[in-house]
Design an enzyme around this catalytic site. Structure first.
Site, PDB file in Angstrom:
ATOM      1  N   LYS A  71      29.608  48.632  80.522  1.00 38.54           N
ATOM      2  CA  LYS A  71      30.071  48.305  79.404  1.00 38.54           C
ATOM      3  C   LYS A  71      30.109  46.239  79.394  1.00 38.54           C
ATOM      4  O   LYS A  71      29.612  45.271  80.001  1.00 38.54           O
ATOM      5  CB  LYS A  71      31.898  48.487  79.766  1.00 38.54           C
ATOM      6  CG  LYS A  71      32.582  47.547  79.102  1.00 38.54           C
ATOM      7  CD  LYS A  71      33.822  48.537  77.905  1.00 38.54           C
ATOM      8  CE  LYS A  71      34.190  48.135  76.534  1.00 38.54           C
ATOM      9  NZ  LYS A  71      33.321  47.940  75.402  1.00 38.54           N
ATOM     10  N   GLN A 131      28.197  39.816  82.766  1.00 40.10           N
ATOM     11  CA  GLN A 131      29.239  40.823  81.658  1.00 40.10           C
ATOM     12  C   GLN A 131      29.910  41.141  83.995  1.00 40.10           C
ATOM     13  O   GLN A 131      31.046  41.896  83.251  1.00 40.10           O
ATOM     14  CB  GLN A 131      28.202  41.712  81.323  1.00 40.10           C
ATOM     15  CG  GLN A 131      29.087  42.297  80.082  1.00 40.10           C
ATOM     16  CD  GLN A 131      30.266  41.551  79.179  1.00 40.10           C
ATOM     17  OE1 GLN A 131      29.678  41.232  78.806  1.00 40.10           O
ATOM     18  NE2 GLN A 131      31.509  42.033  79.570  1.00 40.10           N
ATOM     19  N   LYS A 189      32.410  39.468  84.928  1.00 41.35           N
ATOM     20  CA  LYS A 189      33.028  39.351  83.941  1.00 41.35           C
ATOM     21  C   LYS A 189      34.508  40.385  84.484  1.00 41.35           C
ATOM     22  O   LYS A 189      35.926  40.852  84.268  1.00 41.35           O
ATOM     23  CB  LYS A 189      33.363  38.990  82.581  1.00 41.35           C
ATOM     24  CG  LYS A 189      33.580  38.945  81.600  1.00 41.35           C
ATOM     25  CD  LYS A 189      33.671  38.482  80.261  1.00 41.35           C
ATOM     26  CE  LYS A 189      32.604  37.523  80.348  1.00 41.35           C
ATOM     27  NZ  LYS A 189      31.837  37.869  78.466  1.00 41.35           N
ATOM     28  N   LYS A 231      24.558  45.047  78.444  1.00 43.96           N
ATOM     29  CA  LYS A 231      24.547  43.924  77.193  1.00 43.96           C
ATOM     30  C   LYS A 231      23.481  44.471  77.363  1.00 43.96           C
ATOM     31  O   LYS A 231      22.565  45.358  77.071  1.00 43.96           O
ATOM     32  CB  LYS A 231      24.682  42.674  77.370  1.00 43.96           C
ATOM     33  CG  LYS A 231      24.641  41.142  76.424  1.00 43.96           C
ATOM     34  CD  LYS A 231      26.064  41.298  76.651  1.00 43.96           C
ATOM     35  CE  LYS A 231      26.616  40.995  75.488  1.00 43.96           C
ATOM     36  NZ  LYS A 231      27.926  40.253  75.575  1.00 43.96           N
ATOM     37  N   GLY A 248      31.081  44.510  70.225  1.00 44.19           N
ATOM     38  CA  GLY A 248      30.646  43.560  69.116  1.00 44.19           C
ATOM     39  C   GLY A 248      29.666  42.743  70.400  1.00 44.19           C
ATOM     40  O   GLY A 248      29.981  42.255  71.349  1.00 44.19           O
ATOM     41  N   ASP A 249      28.970  41.954  69.573  1.00 44.27           N
ATOM     42  CA  ASP A 249      29.605  39.989  70.437  1.00 44.27           C
ATOM     43  C   ASP A 249      28.191  39.484  68.460  1.00 44.27           C
ATOM     44  O   ASP A 249      28.449  40.196  67.823  1.00 44.27           O
ATOM     45  CB  ASP A 249      27.747  40.420  71.228  1.00 44.27           C
ATOM     46  CG  ASP A 249      27.756  39.086  72.021  1.00 44.27           C
ATOM     47  OD1 ASP A 249      28.594  38.467  72.916  1.00 44.27           O
ATOM     48  OD2 ASP A 249      26.486  38.441  71.481  1.00 44.27           O
ATOM     49  N   THR A 289      39.700  37.756  72.670  1.00 44.10           N
ATOM     50  CA  THR A 289      38.499  36.796  73.223  1.00 44.10           C
ATOM     51  C   THR A 289      39.275  35.554  72.621  1.00 44.10           C
ATOM     52  O   THR A 289      38.936  34.324  73.993  1.00 44.10           O
ATOM     53  CB  THR A 289      37.032  36.847  72.649  1.00 44.10           C
ATOM     54  OG1 THR A 289      36.573  37.758  72.862  1.00 44.10           O
ATOM     55  CG2 THR A 289      36.371  35.996  73.598  1.00 44.10           C
ATOM     56  N   ASN A 293      33.903  35.372  64.865  1.00 41.39           N
ATOM     57  CA  ASN A 293      34.992  36.305  65.716  1.00 41.39           C
ATOM     58  C   ASN A 293      35.918  35.273  66.889  1.00 41.39           C
ATOM     59  O   ASN A 293      36.845  35.038  66.420  1.00 41.39           O
ATOM     60  CB  ASN A 293      34.960  37.459  66.089  1.00 41.39           C
ATOM     61  CG  ASN A 293      35.512  38.468  66.584  1.00 41.39           C
ATOM     62  OD1 ASN A 293      35.934  38.072  68.477  1.00 41.39           O
ATOM     63  ND2 ASN A 293      36.502  38.649  66.725  1.00 41.39           N
ATOM     64  N   SER A 305      38.886  45.475  75.003  1.00 43.89           N
ATOM     65  CA  SER A 305      37.797  46.848  74.830  1.00 43.89           C
ATOM     66  C   SER A 305      38.522  47.788  75.492  1.00 43.89           C
ATOM     67  O   SER A 305      38.391  49.039  76.093  1.00 43.89           O
ATOM     68  CB  SER A 305      36.911  45.921  74.909  1.00 43.89           C
ATOM     69  OG  SER A 305      35.812  45.754  74.269  1.00 43.89           O
TER      70      SER A 305
HETATM   71  P1  NDP Z   1      30.256  36.332  65.775  1.00 37.14           P
HETATM   72  O1  NDP Z   1      28.422  36.138  65.065  1.00 37.14           O
HETATM   73  O2  NDP Z   1      31.168  36.626  65.230  1.00 37.14           O
HETATM   74  O3  NDP Z   1      29.879  34.426  65.513  1.00 37.14           O
HETATM   75  C1  NDP Z   1      28.884  33.575  66.093  1.00 37.14           C
HETATM   76  C2  NDP Z   1      29.256  32.113  65.681  1.00 37.14           C
HETATM   77  O4  NDP Z   1      28.373  31.428  66.415  1.00 37.14           O
HETATM   78  C3  NDP Z   1      28.322  31.835  64.528  1.00 37.14           C
HETATM   79  O5  NDP Z   1      29.660  31.174  63.817  1.00 37.14           O
HETATM   80  C4  NDP Z   1      26.963  31.834  64.162  1.00 37.14           C
HETATM   81  O6  NDP Z   1      26.568  30.833  63.575  1.00 37.14           O
HETATM   82  C5  NDP Z   1      26.907  30.514  65.627  1.00 37.14           C
HETATM   83  N1  NDP Z   1      25.983  30.358  66.599  1.00 37.14           N
HETATM   84  C6  NDP Z   1      25.219  31.530  66.744  1.00 37.14           C
HETATM   85  N2  NDP Z   1      24.161  31.486  67.169  1.00 37.14           N
HETATM   86  C7  NDP Z   1      24.227  30.003  67.496  1.00 37.14           C
HETATM   87  C8  NDP Z   1      22.726  29.139  67.554  1.00 37.14           C
HETATM   88  N3  NDP Z   1      21.781  28.917  68.338  1.00 37.14           N
HETATM   89  N4  NDP Z   1      23.126  27.612  67.222  1.00 37.14           N
HETATM   90  C9  NDP Z   1      24.541  27.288  66.582  1.00 37.14           C
HETATM   91  N5  NDP Z   1      25.374  28.579  66.547  1.00 37.14           N
HETATM   92  C10 NDP Z   1      25.209  29.779  66.706  1.00 37.14           C
HETATM   93  O7  NDP Z   1      30.077  35.930  67.052  1.00 37.14           O
HETATM   94  P2  NDP Z   1      31.109  35.919  68.182  1.00 37.14           P
HETATM   95  O8  NDP Z   1      32.265  34.312  68.205  1.00 37.14           O
HETATM   96  O9  NDP Z   1      31.787  37.571  68.783  1.00 37.14           O
HETATM   97  O10 NDP Z   1      30.374  35.246  69.833  1.00 37.14           O
HETATM   98  C11 NDP Z   1      30.319  33.847  70.040  1.00 37.14           C
HETATM   99  C12 NDP Z   1      30.070  33.556  71.687  1.00 37.14           C
HETATM  100  O11 NDP Z   1      31.023  34.550  72.267  1.00 37.14           O
HETATM  101  C13 NDP Z   1      29.140  34.190  71.909  1.00 37.14           C
HETATM  102  O12 NDP Z   1      27.991  33.649  73.470  1.00 37.14           O
HETATM  103  C14 NDP Z   1      29.029  35.954  72.566  1.00 37.14           C
HETATM  104  O13 NDP Z   1      28.365  35.936  73.742  1.00 37.14           O
HETATM  105  C15 NDP Z   1      30.033  35.701  73.376  1.00 37.14           C
HETATM  106  N6  NDP Z   1      31.757  36.406  73.671  1.00 37.14           N
HETATM  107  C16 NDP Z   1      32.380  36.881  72.256  1.00 37.14           C
HETATM  108  C17 NDP Z   1      33.182  38.234  72.867  1.00 37.14           C
HETATM  109  C18 NDP Z   1      33.793  39.115  71.351  1.00 37.14           C
HETATM  110  O14 NDP Z   1      34.368  39.385  72.098  1.00 37.14           O
HETATM  111  N7  NDP Z   1      33.219  38.660  70.485  1.00 37.14           N
HETATM  112  C19 NDP Z   1      33.077  38.568  74.034  1.00 37.14           C
HETATM  113  C20 NDP Z   1      33.216  37.297  74.885  1.00 37.14           C
HETATM  114  C21 NDP Z   1      31.970  36.268  74.652  1.00 37.14           C
HETATM  115  P3  NDP Z   1      25.941  31.239  62.560  1.00 37.14           P
HETATM  116  O15 NDP Z   1      26.944  31.913  61.761  1.00 37.14           O
HETATM  117  O16 NDP Z   1      24.943  30.418  61.634  1.00 37.14           O
HETATM  118  O17 NDP Z   1      25.254  32.279  62.854  1.00 37.14           O
END
Ligand code: NDP
Length: 445
Positions: A88, A109, A112, A124, A163-164, A207, A238, A376
């Protein structure tokens, strides 16, 4: 086990995967002492079997863009460990994706998912395809091509992706549709689905909300209330959105958000109305965070991260290694007293050292952001039962059964002799012990 020897050996075998080595090294140094209390682990070479993924699947994804050009991306699924449940973990679509990044995420993961108390293994996957600037039709064709290969490696009792970064409700919908078409069956094969077709209430929020619940538990250990505190959030996707929503609900003031181009600073705090604007901007119009600054007349800093702004708490919610040693020094010098990670591995090892030496509250992502995968897991349970649970029920499980429990486990395994709670050690040891015991029980396979 000698942690540095194991890490050195992995470095030689996988020299081009620095994030994977960083994540493994971080875990091994914290579990070394506990591991060495169990000679039977070493006899079974548990550590090597736990660090190296069960399976790495790598494939070509070819699709046709709107101009009729044929594009080719790489697709991956890392099935890291399934001793405590089906594989997962999320799918990441971003131009920076490579094997080493996905291997670090799958490794993390596994621990976690073990911490969540639910029966889920670790995995992943993703692609170097970036949805940014693509039309809906292009995203759909890419998702269909990606699933046309992935579907043969996953299943509701085998591997359940989610998603991620770059994979939200739209992408999950297209991936789900293609899986259903190819297999001729409806099953809970992905989580983060829309509510109309098997999604769980509170999954989008999980999250971000979970991270704030965890933060509140940490604050409680020092009798601090989140109400009235000023908070730096990075990202605007997100995790950042629902982190901000929960902070607002609890009376805190979030003053920053960012994307990969820069950050905004709103000294008056992001209100519910302004957050609604961000959600529309990011989830529907797919615009840039700079437009927030243009609309509300606040500061925008291009090409930078928000860690230099003054606040009480930082909740990094964008990506890995977004807080380096210098940023951590600035945060501490500015009086930050808590950092709780919504993103995966956003702090570099130097940054973590600085937080811990300053004895501030610091929670690693594998504990603090585990709410997402937990809900999830609850979505999988609801799909198996063919039932949907209410928002209140899921939120209560997330808060009281899961996040509070993870916090308790971190305190149990991470409290040091001077009373400081080392959440990194706590999370790693608690997550590791469950996986290790299950591996021992299942023999050398
Ligand atoms: P989203 O794609 O919804 O959002 C990602 C955000 O981070 C966007 O604002 C994006 O900007 C920014 N971003 C991505 N890459 C970079 C970078 N290299 N430098 C600066 N900003 C960056 O993803 P999530 O919100 O889902 O995920 C965010 C983090 O949380 C990740 O590390 C993910 O692994 C982690 N996570 C997410 C979970 C989930 O349920 N969604 C669960 C657990 C952890 P831009 O729009 O410019 O790309």
């Amino acid at each position: 086990m000698n942690a540095s020897k194991v890490v050195e050996n992995l470095k030689q075998r996988f020299p081009n995967e620095p994030e994977y080595i960083q994540a493994v090294s971080q875990v091994l140094v914290t579990i070394e002492e506990e591991y060495n209390k169990h000679p039977e682990f070493d006899k079974a070479n548990l550590i090597e079997r736990l660090c190296i993924p069960d399976r790495v699947i790598e494939f070509r994804v070819s699709w046709v863009d709107d101009k009729g050009n044929v594009q080719t991306n790489m697709g991956y699924r890392i099935q890291h460990n399934n001793v405590i449940g089906p594989y997962k973990g999320g799918l990441r679509f971003h131009r920076s994706v490579n094997l080493g990044i996905l291997k670090f995420l799958a490794f993390e993961q596994t621990f976690k998912n073990s911490l969540t108390t639910l029966p889920m293994g670790g995995a992943k996957g993703g692609s170097d395809f970036s949805p940014r600037g693509k039309s809906d039709a292009e995203v759909m064709r890419f998702c269909q091509a990606f699933m046309s290969e992935l579907y043969r490696h996953i299943g509701p009792d085998v591997d359940v992706p989610a998603g991620d970064i770059g994979v939200g409700g739209r992408e999950i919908g297209y991936l789900f549709g293609q899986y259903k078409k190819l297999t001729h069956e409806w099953s809970g094969i992905l989580t983060g689905k829309g509510l109309e077709y098997g999604g769980s209430l509170i999954r989008p929020e999980a999250t971000g909300y979970g991270n704030v619940y965890f933060l509140c538990e940490m604050l409680k250990t020092r009798n601090i209330d989140i109400k009235g505190k000023t908070i730096l959030v990075s990202g605007s996707g997100n995790v950042a959105q629902y982190t901000t929503e929960k902070c607002i609900q609890l009376g805190a003031k979030v003053v920053t958000l960012s994307d990969s181009d820069g950050y905004i600073y709103d000294p008056n705090g992001i209100t519910s109305e302004k957050l609604a604007f961000v959600m529309e901007l990011k989830n529907i119009e797919r615009g840039r965070i700079k437009e927030y600054a243009d609309k509300f007349g606040v500061k925008y800093v291009s090409g930078a991260r928000p860690w230099g702004e003054k606040a009480d708490i930082a909740l990094p919610s964008a990506t890995q290694n977004e807080i380096n040693g210098d940023a951590a020094k600035t945060l501490v010098a500015n009086g930050i007293f808590a950092v709780s990670e919504g993103a995966n591995m956003p702090s570099t090892p130097e940054a973590i050292k600085i937080f811990q030496n300053a004895k501030i509250l610091y929670a690693p992502g594998k504990a603090a952001n585990a709410g997402g995968v937990s809900v999830s897991g609850l979505e999988m349970s609801q799909n198996s039962e063919r039932l949907s649970w209410s928002s209140a029920q899921v939120d209560k499980m997330l808060h009281e059964d899961i996040m509070m429990n993870i916090h308790e486990n971190c305190v149990k395994y991470g409290t040091e002799s001077d009373g400081y709670i080392n959440y990194v050690k706590g999370a790693n040891v608690a997550g590791f012990m469950k996986v290790a015991k299950a591996m021992m029980a299942q023999g050398i396979v």
